[in-house]
Design a protein around this motif. Structure first.
Motif, PDB file in Angstrom:
ATOM      1  N   LEU A 405       0.829  -1.207   0.000  1.00 36.02           N
ATOM      2  CA  LEU A 405       0.000   0.000   0.000  1.00 36.02           C
ATOM      3  C   LEU A 405       0.863   1.256   0.000  1.00 36.02           C
ATOM      4  N   TRP A 406       1.895   1.249   0.820  1.00 33.65           N
ATOM      5  CA  TRP A 406       2.776   2.423   0.909  1.00 33.65           C
ATOM      6  C   TRP A 406       3.525   2.653  -0.396  1.00 33.65           C
ATOM      7  N   ASP A 407       3.932   1.563  -1.025  1.00 33.22           N
ATOM      8  CA  ASP A 407       4.640   1.696  -2.292  1.00 33.22           C
ATOM      9  C   ASP A 407       3.716   2.307  -3.347  1.00 33.22           C
ATOM     10  N   ARG A 408       2.477   1.860  -3.353  1.00 29.20           N
ATOM     11  CA  ARG A 408       1.493   2.407  -4.296  1.00 29.20           C
ATOM     12  C   ARG A 408       1.249   3.886  -4.005  1.00 29.20           C
ATOM     13  N   ALA A 409       1.140   4.207  -2.728  1.00 30.59           N
ATOM     14  CA  ALA A 409       0.908   5.601  -2.333  1.00 30.59           C
ATOM     15  C   ALA A 409       2.087   6.480  -2.733  1.00 30.59           C
ATOM     16  N   ALA A 410       3.312   5.973  -2.504  1.00 30.87           N
ATOM     17  CA  ALA A 410       4.520   6.753  -2.819  1.00 30.87           C
ATOM     18  C   ALA A 410       4.608   7.050  -4.310  1.00 30.87           C
ATOM     19  N   LYS A 411       4.250   6.066  -5.135  1.00 31.99           N
ATOM     20  CA  LYS A 411       4.302   6.289  -6.579  1.00 31.99           C
ATOM     21  C   LYS A 411       3.303   7.364  -6.999  1.00 31.99           C
ATOM     22  N   ASN A 412       2.122   7.346  -6.415  1.00 31.97           N
ATOM     23  CA  ASN A 412       1.125   8.375  -6.725  1.00 31.97           C
ATOM     24  C   ASN A 412       1.572   9.740  -6.213  1.00 31.97           C
ATOM     25  N   PHE A 413       2.234   9.743  -5.046  1.00 29.88           N
ATOM     26  CA  PHE A 413       2.719  11.006  -4.485  1.00 29.88           C
ATOM     27  C   PHE A 413       3.768  11.616  -5.402  1.00 29.88           C
ATOM     28  N   GLU A 414       4.686  10.778  -5.893  1.00 29.53           N
ATOM     29  CA  GLU A 414       5.721  11.262  -6.811  1.00 29.53           C
ATOM     30  C   GLU A 414       5.113  11.781  -8.111  1.00 29.53           C
ATOM     31  N   ARG A 416       2.367  13.287  -8.194  1.00 25.24           N
ATOM     32  CA  ARG A 416       1.553  14.430  -7.763  1.00 25.24           C
ATOM     33  C   ARG A 416       0.059  14.129  -7.774  1.00 25.24           C
ATOM     34  N   ASN A 417      -0.279  12.841  -7.683  1.00 24.97           N
ATOM     35  CA  ASN A 417      -1.680  12.438  -7.516  1.00 24.97           C
ATOM     36  C   ASN A 417      -1.953  12.306  -6.024  1.00 24.97           C
ATOM     37  N   TYR A 418      -2.031  13.450  -5.339  1.00 23.35           N
ATOM     38  CA  TYR A 418      -2.056  13.440  -3.871  1.00 23.35           C
ATOM     39  C   TYR A 418      -3.325  12.819  -3.303  1.00 23.35           C
ATOM     40  N   SER A 419      -4.461  13.020  -3.955  1.00 27.30           N
ATOM     41  CA  SER A 419      -5.714  12.417  -3.463  1.00 27.30           C
ATOM     42  C   SER A 419      -5.635  10.901  -3.538  1.00 27.30           C
ATOM     43  N   GLU A 420      -5.084  10.405  -4.663  1.00 25.34           N
ATOM     44  CA  GLU A 420      -4.935   8.964  -4.830  1.00 25.34           C
ATOM     45  C   GLU A 420      -3.952   8.401  -3.803  1.00 25.34           C
ATOM     46  N   ALA A 421      -2.847   9.108  -3.609  1.00 24.70           N
ATOM     47  CA  ALA A 421      -1.852   8.672  -2.615  1.00 24.70           C
ATOM     48  C   ALA A 421      -2.490   8.592  -1.234  1.00 24.70           C
ATOM     49  N   LEU A 422      -3.295   9.591  -0.901  1.00 28.35           N
ATOM     50  CA  LEU A 422      -3.963   9.623   0.405  1.00 28.35           C
ATOM     51  C   LEU A 422      -4.895   8.428   0.586  1.00 28.35           C
ATOM     52  N   GLN A 423      -5.553   8.015  -0.490  1.00 27.05           N
ATOM     53  CA  GLN A 423      -6.459   6.865  -0.398  1.00 27.05           C
ATOM     54  C   GLN A 423      -5.682   5.598  -0.045  1.00 27.05           C
ATOM     55  N   TRP A 424      -4.523   5.424  -0.658  1.00 25.47           N
ATOM     56  CA  TRP A 424      -3.726   4.227  -0.361  1.00 25.47           C
ATOM     57  C   TRP A 424      -3.196   4.281   1.073  1.00 25.47           C
ATOM     58  N   TYR A 425      -2.792   5.474   1.527  1.00 22.84           N
ATOM     59  CA  TYR A 425      -2.347   5.597   2.916  1.00 22.84           C
ATOM     60  C   TYR A 425      -3.508   5.330   3.882  1.00 22.84           C
ATOM     61  N   ASN A 426      -4.708   5.766   3.498  1.00 21.15           N
ATOM     62  CA  ASN A 426      -5.878   5.531   4.362  1.00 21.15           C
ATOM     63  C   ASN A 426      -6.225   4.056   4.454  1.00 21.15           C
ATOM     64  N   TYR A 427      -6.003   3.312   3.342  1.00 16.92           N
ATOM     65  CA  TYR A 427      -6.184   1.865   3.412  1.00 16.92           C
ATOM     66  C   TYR A 427      -5.275   1.280   4.489  1.00 16.92           C
ATOM     67  N   SER A 428      -4.041   1.723   4.478  1.00 17.03           N
ATOM     68  CA  SER A 428      -3.072   1.239   5.472  1.00 17.03           C
ATOM     69  C   SER A 428      -3.499   1.627   6.878  1.00 17.03           C
ATOM     70  N   LEU A 429      -3.984   2.856   7.036  1.00 21.40           N
ATOM     71  CA  LEU A 429      -4.421   3.342   8.354  1.00 21.40           C
ATOM     72  C   LEU A 429      -5.580   2.518   8.906  1.00 21.40           C
ATOM     73  N   SER A 430      -6.388   1.939   8.014  1.00 19.63           N
ATOM     74  CA  SER A 430      -7.563   1.182   8.435  1.00 19.63           C
ATOM     75  C   SER A 430      -7.209  -0.025   9.299  1.00 19.63           C
ATOM     76  N   PHE A 431      -5.977  -0.505   9.179  1.00 23.53           N
ATOM     77  CA  PHE A 431      -5.574  -1.698   9.932  1.00 23.53           C
ATOM     78  C   PHE A 431      -5.039  -1.367  11.330  1.00 23.53           C
ATOM     79  N   ARG A 446       2.636  11.009   9.112  1.00 24.77           N
ATOM     80  CA  ARG A 446       3.454  12.058   8.478  1.00 24.77           C
ATOM     81  C   ARG A 446       3.225  12.084   6.975  1.00 24.77           C
ATOM     82  N   ASN A 447       3.139  10.874   6.382  1.00 22.74           N
ATOM     83  CA  ASN A 447       2.908  10.801   4.942  1.00 22.74           C
ATOM     84  C   ASN A 447       1.520  11.344   4.586  1.00 22.74           C
TER      85      ASN A 447
END
Length: 918
Positions: A405-414, A416-431, A446-447
């Motif tokens: 999930l973090w790897d997917r989020a990082a790629k979106n962040f790089e 500049r798809n910040y909303s998409e990156a946030l969704q992947w980080y939120n998936y991780s936060l759900s656990f 922080r991410n």
């Protein structure tokens, strides 16, 4: 050497080795023995008939096999001792050896050959294996001759065959080691022929061929490897009772199949499949099933046989790892449909297993890799639902999912798809559960905060960072996030505090808290970024604090110098907009940065040309800054001195070119002048002494630079010599230094000495706390002389010199009246009259009046001391100046003439009374 000498030497060395058991020079003795026994071959002598030689051979052999000796010598040394013992034993062989001697020789030859084989010297081993075979055949022949149908013999023929079998196997091993395939095949065939009589050796011979197969496979000799592996399998089938076993036979076949696959999969496809299928029949093993699938894929077989092979995996309950590796194998072979179908079957098969999560995560990973993002997200959401309904992933699977999930989020962040990156980080936060404390959770928050900041959602970013602080407040990354928000909110105090904490955290080695950022330079990079953010948001104080910590912590010299230059520019930019009070504070800060630059430049590695070039470039930049700063400090000599000294110190890292040397000389001169200026300010004696001492130190270094500089050109018009001597005279005068007169002598030795220099010397000699009237007068006399010699002499300067000389010399009280002193002063007056006479009215009238008055007063003083003759002389001297007065002459002449007549009358009466009394 003859035979007798050779044997004598061997016996001597053997005795030395055996008697001392383990001598200190054991290796040397063994080497000598080994070299000596080779003489026996070169002498080609008859058999040795000395019992002592055979005894030496036996003693050597026994010594080599002793347990404690075995720990003291290595394998090669043991092989050499056995070699010597065996050669001696064979050298003592008779034409008709006894059966016991033959048996002993066979044993020694086999073990010696084995020793050489173990030390990777097969050629040496072959010699002894040949000797063993020869004697085994001799012994076997004797046994056959003696045999009369009886089975009770000392050594059964079967035992001889066992030894012969073992020797042939060793010879095969030696041939393989020497890459002699045909010879090895020949020896193995002899061994196979003997298996009918020695069935128990089946397993040994099979495993030996298997090892040959491994050795040749590692050397990529596929044809030879396939031969040996086939032999190994066939030999294992010869006697089922003594076979290595079904599992080993299957292992042999799997390796054989692998050899065919690597050799040429297309050409040997059938052989490879046949070998692996046979292996699976012998003993079903996951490795065999996996290998079969791999072979089918390598040979680009149709889907149906591949599907059939895959189905076998689940039929025999293989571990999940094998299934997942098979999925990866299918994906790598572009069998995507088969891979996804099989993965679904795997998930269903392991549905009740705690390992199911690993399969699910693998499924998600494959979906994402193949661009099936919506399906992947659906699977993730299903896992999240299961997480809260009792179907939790194992810790290992959950960790893998987080990384995914973090790897997917990082790629979106790089991207500049910040909303998409946030969704992947939120998936991780759900656990994560509420209130959970974990470093990874802090990193996740922080991410998320970074995404919120890019989405202009400051409040949500603050909430995320608050959670990060709760989980891991001592992380430099957390503090950096706090800092970013403080800067964006224009909260200067909070930003400064965050930078301060970051600086402290950067002092310690970074914890391995982030696989991307945790490194020795992570702290420095964050501080650099912090400074950049502050500058972009017009918060110079925070930027400067970050840059200061960066200079202290960074190990990257390039980064440090960029930071220092930035700091210097920031301070200089403030100088024009601040009050006078803050100006001194900023100068102090600037001085500290330049001192840091000096230290950092000195630490650059001088061994690299790039570093040398960088050192020169940085030194030039910072020395110029120090120079210009010094010039701005005319009103603060202490600060000026420090900046000039820094400019000199930094310039020492520049090439010793003329321009640099001139700069160094000027810096030191100015530093000395500033120290003298500080010494002139009323202060405590200790402080004044320190300033004067510092001035002398700067002068001493300046002299050295100046001497070097003078060798590079003509500096005849340069006043440095004069200035240095004047500065030195002042410092030593105020320090009451006994070397002061030497300095004056150096001044007088100057090629072009000026009267003004001497007048300055005279002034300095009497400037408090200095008091050197004799040196002052000496300087003034020479100065006056120089003035008189000039064709256009300066009358005013002459009058001033005379004034000072007379002032210093005239007695001021009764106790100071001495004829020597009066005589000296009289000479100055005479010179004054000469100058006045030739001055044509240019001599200052007020000075003439002063000379008149002082001469008259001296005469009156002498009169009071009853020195009438001298009194008349000095009063008359005073009167002689009357005619040189201009506008004042008339008024003073009337007054002085009357007084002078009165004085003369009194002097006459005084003289008369003096005669009468006598």
């Amino acid at each position: 050497m003859d035979m007798e000498g050779c044997l004598s030497k061997i016996k001597e060395l053997s005795q030395e080795l055996v008697q001392k058991q383990i001598p200190g020079n054991v290796e040397e003795i063994i080497d000598k023995l080994f070299n000596e026994v080779s003489c026996l071959d070169s002498l080609n002598a008859a058999k040795i008939q000395e019992p002592q030689v055979e005894e030496s051979a036996i003693n050597l052999w026994n010594w080599a096999v002793t347990e404690h000796v075995g720990l003291a010598i290595n394998g090669e040394q043991r092989a050499k001792v056995r070699h010597v013992a065996c050669r001696l034993a064979y050298a003592c062989e008779t034409s008709d050896p006894k059966e016991g001697a033959i048996r002993r020789q066979i044993l020694m030859a086999i073990k010696t050959g084995r020793s050489w084989l173990d030390t990777k010297k097969p050629a040496s081993a072959d010699v002894f294996f040949s000797l063993a075979v020869k004697n085994l055949e001799l012994l076997y022949g004797r046994l056959k001759t003696r045999s009369d149908g009886q089975s009770d013999l000392n050594i059964p023929k079967g035992d001889v065959e066992k030894d012969l079998f073992r020797v042939h196997s060793y010879q095969a091993e030696s041939a393989v080691a020497q890459a002699d395939h045909q010879q090895a095949v020949s020896y193995v065939q002899r061994c196979k022929d003997m298996l009918l009589r020695l069935p128990k050796e089946t397993g040994y011979l099979s495993l030996m061929c298997y090892n040959f197969g491994i050795d040749t496979y590692n050397l990529k000799k596929y044809e030879e490897s396939s031969f040996w592996l086939s032999q190994s399998y066939d030999i294992g089938k010869m006697h089922k009772k003594y076979s290595p076993g079904a599992s080993v036979q299957a292992k042999i076949l799997r390796l054989l199949a692998n050899v065919y696959m690597e050799w040429d999969c297309k050409q040997y496809q059938e052989k490879a499949l046949s070998a692996v299928s046979l292996a699976n029949k012998e003993n079903v093993h996951p490795a065999g099933l996996y290998l079969k699938i791999n072979i089918l894929l390598q040979c680009v077989s149709p889907d149906e046989p591949v599907k059939a092979a895959i189905a076998e995996l689940l039929d025999v309950e293989v571990p999940l790892d094998v299934c997942l590796n098979t999925v990866k194998l299918l994906m790598d072979a572009d069998r995507e449909v088969l891979a996804f179908e099989f993965l679904k079957s795997v998930c269903k098969h392991f549905e009740a297993s705690p390992e199911l999560g690993r399969a699910q995560v693998q499924h998600i990973k494959m979906l994402l890799q193949r661009g099936k993002e919506l399906l992947g997200k659906q699977k993730i959401e299903d896992i999240i639902t299961g997480h809260y309904t009792g179907k939790q992933l194992s810790p290992e699977a959950l960790n893998h999912l987080h990384l995914l999930l973090w790897d997917r989020a990082a790629k979106n962040f790089e991207a500049r798809n910040y909303s998409e990156a946030l969704q992947w980080y939120n998936y991780s936060l759900s656990f994560y559960s509420a209130g959970q404390m974990e470093q990874n959770l802090a990193k996740l928050q922080r991410n998320r905060a970074s995404c919120f900041l890019h989405l202009q959602q400051l409040d949500k970013a603050k909430e995320a960072i608050k959670e990060a602080e709760r989980c891991d407040p001592d992380s430099i990354f957390t503090q950096f996030s706090v800092y970013k928000i403080a800067v964006l909110e224009n909260d200067a105090d909070k930003a400064l505090e965050a930078v301060r904490v970051m600086g402290k955290l950067a002092e310690n080695p970074m914890r391995n808290e982030d696989r991307l950022l945790a490194s020795e330079s992570a702290g420095s990079n964050l501080l650099s970024l912090a400074a950049q953010i502050a500058l972009e948001n017009d918060q110079q104080d925070a930027a400067m604090k970050a840059l200061e910590y960066l200079c202290q912590q960074s190990q990257d010299s390039g980064q440090v110098f960029i930071a220092l230059r930035c700091l210097v520019r920031l301070v200089l930019s403030k100088m024009g907009t601040i009050t006078e009070e803050k100006r001194d504070t900023n100068l102090d800060i600037l001085r500290s940065y330049l001192k840091m630059a000096l230290v950092k430049i000195s630490q650059l590695n001088p061994g690299e040309s790039l570093c040398l070039e960088k050192k020169i470039d940085e030194a030039n930049w910072f020395r110029k800054i120090a120079w210009n700063s010094a010039l701005q400090c005319e009103d603060t000599p202490g600060m000026m001195r420090d900046f000039f000294v820094l400019s000199y110190q930094i310039s020492q890292f520049c090439p010793s070119e003329k321009a640099i040397l001139v700069g160094q000389k000027t810096c030191l001169l100015m530093a000395a002048a500033a120290s003298l200026e500080l010494a002139r300010i009323p202060s405590e004696s200790i402080e004044q002494t320190e300033n004067l001492t510092q001035a002398l130190e700067h002068m001493q270094i300046c002299w050295e630079v100046w001497r070097t500089l003078k060798t590079s050109g003509d500096f005849s018009k340069d006043p440095t010599d004069t200035l240095l001597l004047l500065y030195e005279f002042e410092a030593r005068a105020k320090l009451n230094d006994p070397k002061l007169e030497t300095v004056l002598e150096s001044v007088l030795e100057l090629q072009q000495i000026e009267s003004k220099t001497l007048e300055t010397i005279a002034s300095l000699a009497m400037e408090p706390p200095a008091h050197f009237p004799s040196l002052c007068k000496k300087a003034l006399r020479i100065a006056l002389s120089l003035h008189r010699k000039r064709p256009d002499s300066d009358i005013l300067r002459c009058s001033q010199c005379l004034h000072s000389l007379i002032q210093l010399s005239l007695p001021t009280g009764v106790l100071e009246v001495e004829s020597r002193v009066l005589e000296e002063v009289w000479g100055y007056y005479e010179e004054a009259l000469l100058i006045i006479s030739s001055a044509h009215g240019e001599f200052p009238e007020v000075e003439i009046l002063w000379l008149l008055t002082r001469a008259w007063n001296t005469g009156i003083l002498l009169y009071s001391l009853a020195q009438y003759t001298e009194a008349e002389k000095w009063c008359g001297l005073g009167m002689s100046f009357l005619r040189h007065l201009g506008s004042l002459q008339a008024s003073y002449e009337t007054q002085m003439s009357g007084l002078y007549t009165e004085v003369l009358d009194r002097l006459d009466k005084a003289k008369t009374n003096l005669v009468t009394e006598e």
